[in-house]
Design a protein around this motif. Structure first.
Motif, PDB file in Angstrom:
ATOM      1  N   ARG A   1       0.858  -1.189   0.000  1.00 43.56           N
ATOM      2  CA  ARG A   1       0.000   0.000   0.000  1.00 43.56           C
ATOM      3  C   ARG A   1       0.887   1.230   0.000  1.00 43.56           C
ATOM      4  N   ASN A   2       0.367   2.315  -0.526  1.00 47.49           N
ATOM      5  CA  ASN A   2       1.067   3.589  -0.443  1.00 47.49           C
ATOM      6  C   ASN A   2       0.816   4.166   0.947  1.00 47.49           C
TER       7      ASN A   2
ATOM      8  N   VAL B   1       1.341   7.578   3.577  1.00 44.67           N
ATOM      9  CA  VAL B   1       1.711   8.953   3.880  1.00 44.67           C
ATOM     10  C   VAL B   1       2.109   8.952   5.355  1.00 44.67           C
TER      11      VAL B   1
ATOM     12  N   LEU C   1      -7.990  10.093   0.620  1.00 44.47           N
ATOM     13  CA  LEU C   1      -6.638   9.525   0.518  1.00 44.47           C
ATOM     14  C   LEU C   1      -6.712   8.001   0.453  1.00 44.47           C
ATOM     15  N   GLN C   2      -7.524   7.398   1.307  1.00 42.93           N
ATOM     16  CA  GLN C   2      -7.659   5.938   1.287  1.00 42.93           C
ATOM     17  C   GLN C   2      -8.282   5.452  -0.017  1.00 42.93           C
TER      18      GLN C   2
ATOM     19  N   TYR D   1      -3.943   5.391  -0.363  1.00 44.12           N
ATOM     20  CA  TYR D   1      -2.956   5.858   0.608  1.00 44.12           C
ATOM     21  C   TYR D   1      -3.417   5.587   2.032  1.00 44.12           C
ATOM     22  N   GLU D   2      -2.511   5.064   2.845  1.00 41.78           N
ATOM     23  CA  GLU D   2      -2.724   4.944   4.281  1.00 41.78           C
ATOM     24  C   GLU D   2      -1.989   6.095   4.939  1.00 41.78           C
TER      25      GLU D   2
ATOM     26  N   VAL E   1       5.878  10.355   1.389  1.00 42.82           N
ATOM     27  CA  VAL E   1       4.999   9.472   0.643  1.00 42.82           C
ATOM     28  C   VAL E   1       5.852   8.268   0.266  1.00 42.82           C
TER      29      VAL E   1
ATOM     30  N   ASP F   1       5.971   4.479  -1.424  1.00 42.22           N
ATOM     31  CA  ASP F   1       5.222   3.673  -2.389  1.00 42.22           C
ATOM     32  C   ASP F   1       5.003   2.250  -1.877  1.00 42.22           C
TER      33      ASP F   1
ATOM     34  N   LEU G   1      -0.544  15.060  -5.323  1.00 43.87           N
ATOM     35  CA  LEU G   1      -0.815  13.646  -5.604  1.00 43.87           C
ATOM     36  C   LEU G   1      -1.889  13.475  -6.659  1.00 43.87           C
TER      37      LEU G   1
END
Length: 158
Positions: free
Chosen positions: A34-35, A37, A63-64, A68-69, A128, A130, A155
């Protein structure tokens, strides 16, 4: 103390396993695939850090949805982080780095300017990471106010 070494895009994100606001442990390895932050802030329940945490909280769903977490990191004790979470309805993990080793590894602890003086402390930063555990963005000396909106734009979420 001198300025910390800073991370750059493509660098491997320093691994960590730290206690959270809930008393659990969170490791970066658990988030692989997972990506992430990861944002570093100086102190829970201070005005700027509260504003920033609430901005991330309010942007968390989008974001999720974009994959992104969000994880916040500070040198606060887990008990203080729990109070912060409860007081401000923070809905993402907050991790405690009391010895500042992880903050230092990320270049987010060291000399900084505060009200015109050089002090040693947490450098408000956002990383951030990846899905493969590499740094995609390393943003240092970010502002508490407006940073999340700028990050969302960068982003491509807005």
């Amino acid at each position: 103390m001198t300025a910390p070494d800073r991370l750059s895009p493509g660098d491997p994100a320093p691994e960590f396993t730290l206690p959270t606001d809930t008393g659990d442990q969170l490791s970066l390895a658990e988030l692989r695939g997972r990506n992430v932050v990861l944002y570093a802030y100086p102190a829970a329940m201070t005005p700027g850090c509260t504003k920033q945490a609430c901005d991330f909280r309010d942007s968390l769903a989008s974001l999720q949805a974009a994959g992104y977490e969000v994880v916040g990191i500070s040198p606060d004790k887990p008990a203080k982080l729990a109070k912060f979470r409860e007081r401000d309805a923070i809905t993402f993990p907050l991790v405690s780095d009391e010895d500042k080793a992880v903050l230092t590894a990320y270049g987010a602890y060291g000399e900084k300017q505060l009200y015109g003086k050089t002090v040693t402390g947490v450098i408000r930063s956002t990383f951030v990471i990846d899905a493969d555990g590499k740094i995609e963005r390393a943003l240092y000396n970010v502002k508490a106010t407006g940073h999340v909106a700028k990050l969302r734009r960068d982003l491509g979420l807005d």
